[in-house]
Design a protein around this motif. Structure first.
Motif, PDB file in Angstrom:
ATOM      1  N   ASN A  51     170.530 102.113  32.661  1.00 44.06           N
ATOM      2  CA  ASN A  51     171.294 101.614  33.817  1.00 44.06           C
ATOM      3  C   ASN A  51     170.445 100.522  34.474  1.00 44.06           C
ATOM      4  OD1 ASN A  51     172.419 101.155  36.369  1.00 44.06           O
ATOM      5  ND2 ASN A  51     173.080 103.290  36.598  1.00 44.06           N
ATOM      6  N   GLU A  52     170.742  99.291  34.168  1.00 46.45           N
ATOM      7  CA  GLU A  52     169.901  98.181  34.617  1.00 46.45           C
ATOM      8  C   GLU A  52     169.881  98.061  36.143  1.00 46.45           C
ATOM      9  OE1 GLU A  52     167.865  96.407  32.926  1.00 46.45           O
ATOM     10  OE2 GLU A  52     168.385  97.203  30.937  1.00 46.45           O
ATOM     11  N   ASP A  53     170.990  98.380  36.773  1.00 48.86           N
ATOM     12  CA  ASP A  53     171.021  98.311  38.242  1.00 48.86           C
ATOM     13  C   ASP A  53     170.040  99.314  38.854  1.00 48.86           C
ATOM     14  OD1 ASP A  53     172.889  96.323  38.191  1.00 48.86           O
ATOM     15  OD2 ASP A  53     174.607  97.688  38.379  1.00 48.86           O
ATOM     16  N   LEU A  54     170.030 100.553  38.316  1.00 47.92           N
ATOM     17  CA  LEU A  54     169.119 101.562  38.833  1.00 47.92           C
ATOM     18  C   LEU A  54     167.673 101.201  38.508  1.00 47.92           C
ATOM     19  CD1 LEU A  54     168.600 104.196  40.266  1.00 47.92           C
ATOM     20  CD2 LEU A  54     169.100 105.422  38.119  1.00 47.92           C
ATOM     21  N   LYS A  55     167.463 100.648  37.328  1.00 45.42           N
ATOM     22  CA  LYS A  55     166.110 100.234  36.954  1.00 45.42           C
ATOM     23  C   LYS A  55     165.576  99.195  37.938  1.00 45.42           C
ATOM     24  CE  LYS A  55     163.476  98.065  33.227  1.00 45.42           C
ATOM     25  NZ  LYS A  55     163.523  97.455  31.884  1.00 45.42           N
ATOM     26  N   GLU A  56     166.418  98.220  38.274  1.00 46.24           N
ATOM     27  CA  GLU A  56     166.004  97.185  39.223  1.00 46.24           C
ATOM     28  C   GLU A  56     165.731  97.792  40.601  1.00 46.24           C
ATOM     29  OE1 GLU A  56     167.596  92.879  40.965  1.00 46.24           O
ATOM     30  OE2 GLU A  56     168.751  93.958  39.438  1.00 46.24           O
ATOM     31  N   GLN A  57     166.551  98.757  40.991  1.00 50.18           N
ATOM     32  CA  GLN A  57     166.350  99.434  42.296  1.00 50.18           C
ATOM     33  C   GLN A  57     165.014 100.158  42.325  1.00 50.18           C
ATOM     34  OE1 GLN A  57     169.457 102.236  43.374  1.00 50.18           O
ATOM     35  NE2 GLN A  57     168.023 103.392  44.659  1.00 50.18           N
ATOM     36  N   ILE A  58     164.703 100.880  41.229  1.00 41.52           N
ATOM     37  CA  ILE A  58     163.439 101.627  41.167  1.00 41.52           C
ATOM     38  C   ILE A  58     162.254 100.685  41.304  1.00 41.52           C
ATOM     39  CG2 ILE A  58     161.978 103.013  39.646  1.00 41.52           C
ATOM     40  CD1 ILE A  58     164.563 104.230  38.505  1.00 41.52           C
ATOM     41  N   LEU A  59     162.316  99.570  40.586  1.00 43.86           N
ATOM     42  CA  LEU A  59     161.201  98.623  40.641  1.00 43.86           C
ATOM     43  C   LEU A  59     161.058  98.023  42.039  1.00 43.86           C
ATOM     44  CD1 LEU A  59     161.645  96.800  37.205  1.00 43.86           C
ATOM     45  CD2 LEU A  59     159.797  98.358  37.867  1.00 43.86           C
ATOM     46  N   ASN A  60     162.168  97.701  42.649  1.00 44.89           N
ATOM     47  CA  ASN A  60     162.113  97.114  43.999  1.00 44.89           C
ATOM     48  C   ASN A  60     161.513  98.084  45.015  1.00 44.89           C
ATOM     49  OD1 ASN A  60     163.179  94.679  43.195  1.00 44.89           O
ATOM     50  ND2 ASN A  60     165.308  95.276  43.627  1.00 44.89           N
ATOM     51  N   GLU A  61     161.849  99.384  44.837  1.00 41.32           N
ATOM     52  CA  GLU A  61     161.366 100.380  45.789  1.00 41.32           C
ATOM     53  C   GLU A  61     159.918 100.786  45.532  1.00 41.32           C
ATOM     54  OE1 GLU A  61     165.722 102.469  46.675  1.00 41.32           O
ATOM     55  OE2 GLU A  61     164.202 103.541  45.506  1.00 41.32           O
ATOM     56  N   ALA A  62     159.506 100.747  44.260  1.00 49.93           N
ATOM     57  CA  ALA A  62     158.161 101.219  43.911  1.00 49.93           C
ATOM     58  C   ALA A  62     157.098 100.142  44.036  1.00 49.93           C
ATOM     59  CB  ALA A  62     158.173 101.782  42.489  1.00 49.93           C
ATOM     60  N   LEU A  63     157.468  98.919  43.782  1.00 45.31           N
ATOM     61  CA  LEU A  63     156.479  97.844  43.781  1.00 45.31           C
ATOM     62  C   LEU A  63     156.003  97.526  45.198  1.00 45.31           C
ATOM     63  CD1 LEU A  63     157.924  95.307  41.180  1.00 45.31           C
ATOM     64  CD2 LEU A  63     155.638  96.314  41.113  1.00 45.31           C
ATOM     65  N   GLN A  74     153.281  95.841  34.432  1.00 44.39           N
ATOM     66  CA  GLN A  74     152.797  97.199  34.188  1.00 44.39           C
ATOM     67  C   GLN A  74     153.824  98.246  34.607  1.00 44.39           C
ATOM     68  OE1 GLN A  74     149.141  96.932  36.431  1.00 44.39           O
ATOM     69  NE2 GLN A  74     147.888  96.523  34.591  1.00 44.39           N
ATOM     70  N   TYR A  75     154.497  98.016  35.725  1.00 42.79           N
ATOM     71  CA  TYR A  75     155.538  98.940  36.170  1.00 42.79           C
ATOM     72  C   TYR A  75     156.691  98.991  35.150  1.00 42.79           C
ATOM     73  CZ  TYR A  75     153.670  99.937  40.869  1.00 42.79           C
ATOM     74  OH  TYR A  75     152.901 100.384  41.916  1.00 42.79           O
ATOM     75  N   GLU A  76     157.088  97.838  34.707  1.00 42.59           N
ATOM     76  CA  GLU A  76     158.192  97.779  33.728  1.00 42.59           C
ATOM     77  C   GLU A  76     157.807  98.491  32.437  1.00 42.59           C
ATOM     78  OE1 GLU A  76     159.879  94.001  32.965  1.00 42.59           O
ATOM     79  OE2 GLU A  76     160.233  93.535  35.069  1.00 42.59           O
ATOM     80  N   LEU A  77     156.551  98.301  32.004  1.00 42.85           N
ATOM     81  CA  LEU A  77     156.104  98.977  30.784  1.00 42.85           C
ATOM     82  C   LEU A  77     156.203 100.485  30.910  1.00 42.85           C
ATOM     83  CD1 LEU A  77     152.976  97.014  29.472  1.00 42.85           C
ATOM     84  CD2 LEU A  77     155.244  97.176  28.447  1.00 42.85           C
ATOM     85  N   LYS A 113     154.205 106.458  42.319  1.00 42.10           N
ATOM     86  CA  LYS A 113     155.150 107.116  43.222  1.00 42.10           C
ATOM     87  C   LYS A 113     156.594 107.090  42.693  1.00 42.10           C
ATOM     88  CE  LYS A 113     152.294 106.257  47.296  1.00 42.10           C
ATOM     89  NZ  LYS A 113     152.214 105.721  48.671  1.00 42.10           N
ATOM     90  N   ILE A 114     156.733 107.334  41.365  1.00 42.89           N
ATOM     91  CA  ILE A 114     158.059 107.461  40.740  1.00 42.89           C
ATOM     92  C   ILE A 114     158.125 108.811  40.052  1.00 42.89           C
ATOM     93  CG2 ILE A 114     159.635 106.579  38.963  1.00 42.89           C
ATOM     94  CD1 ILE A 114     158.468 103.818  39.405  1.00 42.89           C
ATOM     95  N   LYS A 115     159.215 109.500  40.263  1.00 38.48           N
ATOM     96  CA  LYS A 115     159.408 110.793  39.629  1.00 38.48           C
ATOM     97  C   LYS A 115     160.842 110.903  39.123  1.00 38.48           C
ATOM     98  CE  LYS A 115     159.221 115.777  40.471  1.00 38.48           C
ATOM     99  NZ  LYS A 115     158.976 116.854  41.451  1.00 38.48           N
TER     100      LYS A 115
END
Length: 389
Positions: A51-63, A74-77, A113-115
């Motif tokens: 789900n590319e939308d959720l992936k982008e959301q996770i990166l925005n929130e975690a970075l 590194q986060y994307e990897l 900080k991702i689970k």
């Protein structure tokens, strides 16, 4: 005192881990992945996309807000390193339940900080369509044209199925050099990918069919009743003899036209003639045929001036040596309905007895036949008939 310090350190580490875990944002693996199936009913294949939308959301929130490009990479990897297991994943039908287990590096993800929760879930297969069985032969027209034994096969699909028109190929194992009765194997060729993409299949029993060549006109190459042609040939031979300047009744001809030995001088007059059908021959090949009838020509002659070397006095009458006349016709066709077709206006002939061919006056027939056979490339033709009348 030393033991108290160790206990303090362990307690501190536990607190840090608890604080770190508490600070992690949870995301559902079931929402991160989007299950789907490809293929058709009974042979579906399970797949999952991110789900590319959720992936982008996770990166925005975690970075971190001041994250560098390297940190983003590194986060994307870490996210792309996630894997899953699915069982079953092949030969699926609508209603089948697929068990999915997502695997990730929990420790590494926790450090940023991702689970992920819901790492085990199920998917119920739906949306697979029934496979369409193709009838690839119903609108196939197989025809033959040309003249046997050099006929050709034509295969044409006249149906309305666009898939068959654009993807199915019909390949005969022999395309030319055909005769009636030949068996041709036609095979189907089509890519398995195009079949799968279009939800089609062809039964394995229908991947090839056999066809028997029929309906071709053919150059005659068998011993059949040719009496009709024989009659026309005999009439043609009589007409040739009747109108020949050298061999018609009453014609006066040099001795060399009638006798193989003796003096070549002296004139003879033709009193009577006899035409006898002697041999019949049919030669046939890939591109044509030829039917020939050989006639023995005998003449009753009268010596007009005498011939001492031949022992003929003036007024002597007797029979000449044998001469040969060959009447032949080319391209006798046996039509598809079994009837014969030929052009009786195209009868040809060769005299084996004129003065310019004097060596064949009184000759053995085999010499005459060999002369005929090796003239005009007839040696390329197969001998079908060679017999006496």
């Amino acid at each position: 005192m030393k033991n108290k310090k160790i206990i303090f350190i362990i307690t501190a580490l536990c607190c840090m881990m608890i604080m770190s875990a508490c600070g992690a944002t949870s995301y559902s693996a079931k929402e991160y992945y989007e299950p789907y199936v490809v293929g058709a009913e009974g042979n579906g294949v399970f797949k999952m996309s991110v789900n590319e939308d959720l992936k982008e959301q996770i990166l925005n929130e975690a970075l971190p807000k001041d994250a560098t490009e390297l940190e983003e990479f590194q986060y994307e990897l870490l996210l792309e390193g996630m894997e899953y297991e699915a069982e079953p994943k092949d030969n699926l039908s609508n209603g089948d339940i697929v068990k999915i287990k997502v695997k990730c590096d929990e420790k590494a993800l926790s450090s940023i900080k991702i689970k992920f929760t819901n790492t085990e879930f199920t998917y119920t297969v739906e949306g697979l369509e029934e496979v369409k069985e193709l009838d690839v032969w119903s609108d196939v027209n197989v025809t033959y044209d040309g003249i046997a034994p050099n006929g050709k096969i034509q295969i044409e699909y006249s149906g309305n199925d666009d898939f068959v028109k654009n993807n199915v190929r019909y390949s005969p194992d022999k395309t030319s050099g055909l005769s009636n009765g030949d068996e041709i194997t036609v095979k189907i060729s089509v890519s398995s990918k195009s079949l799968m993409d279009n939800l089609c299949y062809i039964p394995t029993s229908d991947l090839e069919r056999k066809f028997t060549v029929e309906g071709l006109d053919a150059y005659l190459r068998e011993d059949v009743d040719l009496s009709d042609i024989d009659e026309k040939m005999y009439a043609f031979a009589e007409d040739l003899n009747k109108n020949s300047e050298n061999y018609q009744i009453g014609a006066e001809t040099q001795a060399k036209g009638f006798f193989a030995s003796g003096s070549l001088s002296g004139k003879y007059k033709i009193i009577d003639s006899n035409i006898t059908p002697f041999k019949r021959v049919l030669l046939s090949g890939q591109y044509g045929n030829e039917y020939a009838v050989f006639y023995k020509m005998n003449y009753m002659v009268e010596s007009l001036s005498g011939n001492e070397n031949a022992g003929h006095e003036s007024g002597w009458t007797g029979e000449s040596d044998d001469l040969y006349l060959c009447i032949y016709i080319e391209d006798i066709m046996k039509l598809a309905d079994g009837t014969l077709e030929y052009d009786s206006e195209k009868l040809n002939y060769n005299w084996y007895g004129y003065s310019f061919m004097r060596s064949f006056v009184g000759a053995d027939f085999e010499e005459v036949y060999n002369k005929y056979y090796y003239d005009n490339s007839r040696y390329n033709l197969e001998q079908i008939i060679y017999e006496d009348f």
